[in-house]
Design a protein around this motif. Structure first.
Motif, PDB file in Angstrom:
ATOM      1  N   PRO A 113       2.352  -7.285  13.949  1.00 55.12           N
ATOM      2  CA  PRO A 113       1.817  -7.721  13.268  1.00 55.12           C
ATOM      3  C   PRO A 113       0.718  -6.605  12.722  1.00 55.12           C
ATOM      4  N   ALA A 114       0.619  -5.637  13.474  1.00 60.79           N
ATOM      5  CA  ALA A 114      -0.396  -4.271  13.279  1.00 60.79           C
ATOM      6  C   ALA A 114       0.050  -3.708  13.177  1.00 60.79           C
ATOM      7  N   GLY A 115       1.494  -3.319  12.653  1.00 54.23           N
ATOM      8  CA  GLY A 115       2.013  -2.030  12.244  1.00 54.23           C
ATOM      9  C   GLY A 115       1.579  -2.022  10.773  1.00 54.23           C
ATOM     10  N   ASP A 116       0.865  -0.223  10.541  1.00 52.69           N
ATOM     11  CA  ASP A 116       0.719   0.301   9.629  1.00 52.69           C
ATOM     12  C   ASP A 116       1.356   0.228   8.503  1.00 52.69           C
ATOM     13  N   SER A 117       2.681   0.151   8.330  1.00 53.50           N
ATOM     14  CA  SER A 117       3.392  -0.040   7.300  1.00 53.50           C
ATOM     15  C   SER A 117       3.857  -1.130   6.792  1.00 53.50           C
ATOM     16  N   HIS A 118       3.607  -1.833   7.614  1.00 53.72           N
ATOM     17  CA  HIS A 118       3.407  -3.311   6.826  1.00 53.72           C
ATOM     18  C   HIS A 118       3.038  -3.885   5.303  1.00 53.72           C
ATOM     19  N   PRO A 119       2.083  -3.524   5.591  1.00 51.51           N
ATOM     20  CA  PRO A 119       1.515  -4.292   4.391  1.00 51.51           C
ATOM     21  C   PRO A 119       1.533  -3.496   3.239  1.00 51.51           C
ATOM     22  N   ALA A 120       1.852  -2.357   3.213  1.00 52.73           N
ATOM     23  CA  ALA A 120       1.896  -1.448   2.112  1.00 52.73           C
ATOM     24  C   ALA A 120       3.636  -1.665   1.783  1.00 52.73           C
ATOM     25  N   LEU A 121       4.335  -2.079   2.640  1.00 47.68           N
ATOM     26  CA  LEU A 121       6.090  -2.720   1.675  1.00 47.68           C
ATOM     27  C   LEU A 121       6.047  -3.941   1.759  1.00 47.68           C
ATOM     28  N   LEU A 122       5.024  -4.532   1.953  1.00 49.68           N
ATOM     29  CA  LEU A 122       5.318  -5.943   1.477  1.00 49.68           C
ATOM     30  C   LEU A 122       3.784  -5.927  -0.179  1.00 49.68           C
ATOM     31  N   ALA A 123       3.175  -5.032  -0.144  1.00 50.15           N
ATOM     32  CA  ALA A 123       2.994  -5.091  -1.030  1.00 50.15           C
ATOM     33  C   ALA A 123       3.600  -4.443  -2.724  1.00 50.15           C
ATOM     34  N   ALA A 124       4.605  -3.786  -2.069  1.00 47.69           N
ATOM     35  CA  ALA A 124       5.235  -3.055  -2.637  1.00 47.69           C
ATOM     36  C   ALA A 124       6.402  -3.707  -3.099  1.00 47.69           C
TER      37      ALA A 124
END
Ligand code: FAD
Length: 289
Positions: A113-124
Motif C-alpha cells: 500500500p506504501a508503494g510510491d508509483s501507485h498513487p500516480a498510476l491511479l490518478a493517471a
C-alpha cells in the motif's frame, strides 16, 4: 534454489507456466531484502533481467507503454515530460541506487500500500498489462490491488507493462515520510487533471489496505473547476476536496504514524497538490492570481 534466466518474453512465460511458484525478480530491490531477511525462501527465482521486451518503452495506440522492468531512473529521464506525475513519484523512491534498479513492475508485483508509483498510476488512469502462455489481459490500476501486498496476478502470470496516456493537464505527487529521502511513505497522494475530459484523477497511498482512488473527491472537484475560464479556487473548495480525499482513506495506526495523522496529512497534501496543479493549469492567468 533454482535460478531461471529466460532470454525472451515467450521463454519467461513458459517458465512461469511450468514453475508457477517461481518468484520473478526484476530490480530485486524488494526480493533481495526478503531473501536477506529470510522472509521468503522460494525454491525458484525467475530472473527477468535478460527479457529485452520488458526493458523497453514505446507508444501503443496513443498511450505510453512502459515495460515492467524499465527502472525508475529511465522513467524520470526519458518519460518525465510526458508522464510528470509518475516521474515525480519515481523521484521520491529510495536513493539513486534503488531508482537505478527498482521498477514499476516490481512496485506492482509487491503491491505494498506504501508503494510510491501507485498513487500516480491511479490518478493517471493507468492500466496494467498482464501476460501468460494463455494470453494477455489488461487490468485498470484501480482493479489491480487485491489486498495488503496482494494483487490480481494468477500464479502463471507476469506483469509485462503499464499503459498510460501522456498527460494532457497538470499532474502532482506528494509524499509524507519521516525524512526527505530513503523513506517509506507515511501517506502519499497523486493528482492528475484531465482537462479534455473535464475529469480529475486521484490516488491515495499508504492510507488503506490497498492504494485507492478518492472517487467522491474526484467528482466534487471536476464539477467545481471552471475548466474553460479558470478562476482562483476558493478555500472552501480546497478544504472540501481535502476532506473528501481524507474520507476516502481507511488508515491504521502503526509505527510510522497514526490513522488520524495520515488522514490529516492526506487532506493537506490534497489541498497543496490541487493549488499547484490549478496554478499550472491557469498558466499565470490574472483571474487565478
Ligand atoms: C533501500 C530501499 C528503499 C526503498 N524505497 C522505496 C520508496 O521510497 N518507495 C517505494 O515505493 N519503494 C521503495 N523500495 C521498494 C522497492 O525499491 C520498490 O518496490 C521497487 O519498485 C521494486 O522494484 P524491483 O524491480 O526492484 O522489484 P523486485 O524486487 O524485483 O520485485 C518486487 C516484487 O514484484 C514481483 N515482480 C517483479 N517484476 C514482476 C513482473 N514483471 N511480473 C510479476 N511480478 C513481478 C517480484 O516477484 C516481487 O514479489 C525501497 C527498497 C529499498 C531496498
Amino acid at each position: 534454489m533454482e535460478f531461471l534466466r529466460p532470454d525472451s518474453l515467450a521463454g519467461a512465460l513458459a517458465e512461469k507456466a511450468a514453475n508457477p511458484g517461481a518468484v520473478p525478480i526484476a530490480g530485486g530491490t524488494d526480493v533481495m531484502v526478503e531473501l536477506n531477511f529470510d522472509h521468503r525462501r522460494p525454491d525458484t527465482l525467475l530472473d527477468l533481467g535478460r527479457v529485452a521486451e520488458l526493458h523497453e518503452h514505446g507508444t501503443d495506440g496513443g498511450r505510453i507503454r512502459i515495460g515492467a522492468a524499465v527502472p525508475y531512473t529511465r522513467i524520470i529521464g526519458e518519460l518525465g515530460a510526458q508522464l510528470p506525475g509518475l516521474a515525480m513519484a519515481a523521484r521520491t523512491v529510495g536513493s539513486p541506487q534503488i531508482r537505478n534498479r527498482g521498477t514499476v513492475g516490481g512496485n506492482l508485483g509487491a503491491a505494498s500500500p506504501a508503494g510510491d508509483s501507485h498513487p500516480a498510476l491511479l490518478a493517471a488512469d493507468a492500466e496494467v498489462e498482464i501476460a501468460s502462455v494463455r494470453g494477455t489481459r489488461i487490468v485498470a490500476a484501480k482493479d489491480f490491488y487485491a489486498g495488503v501486498k496482494r494483487n490480481v496476478l494468477e500464479p502463471d502470470e507476469l506483469i509485462t507493462a503499464v499503459l498510460l496516456a501522456p498527460a494532457t493537464g497538470p499532474q502532482q505527487f506528494s509524499k509524507i515520510g519521516t525524512r526527505n529521502a530513503m523513506v517509506i511513505a507515511v501517506a502519499a497522494f497523486g493528482l492528475a487533471l484531465h482537462p479534455e475530459q473535464r475529469r480529475v484523477g486521484t490516488g491515495v497511498g499508504s492510507a488503506a489496505p490497498t492504494p485507492r482512488r478518492a472517487f467522491e473527491a474526484e467528482e466534487f472537484l471536476a464539477a467545481e473547476l471552471n475548466w474553460d475560464s479558470p478562476k482562483v479556487l476558493t478555500d472552501s473548495v480546497k478544504r472540501r476536496f481535502g476532506d473528501l480525499v481524507a474520507a476516502a482513506a481507511s488508515p491504521i495506526d502503526d509505527v510510522r504514524g497514526s490513522a488520524a495523522y495520515r488522514r490529516h496529512a492526506l487532506s493537506v497534501m490534497a489541498r497543496r497538490t490541487l493549488t499547484w496543479a490549478w496554478t499550472e493549469y491557469c498558466g499565470g492567468s490574472a483571474q487565478c492570481a
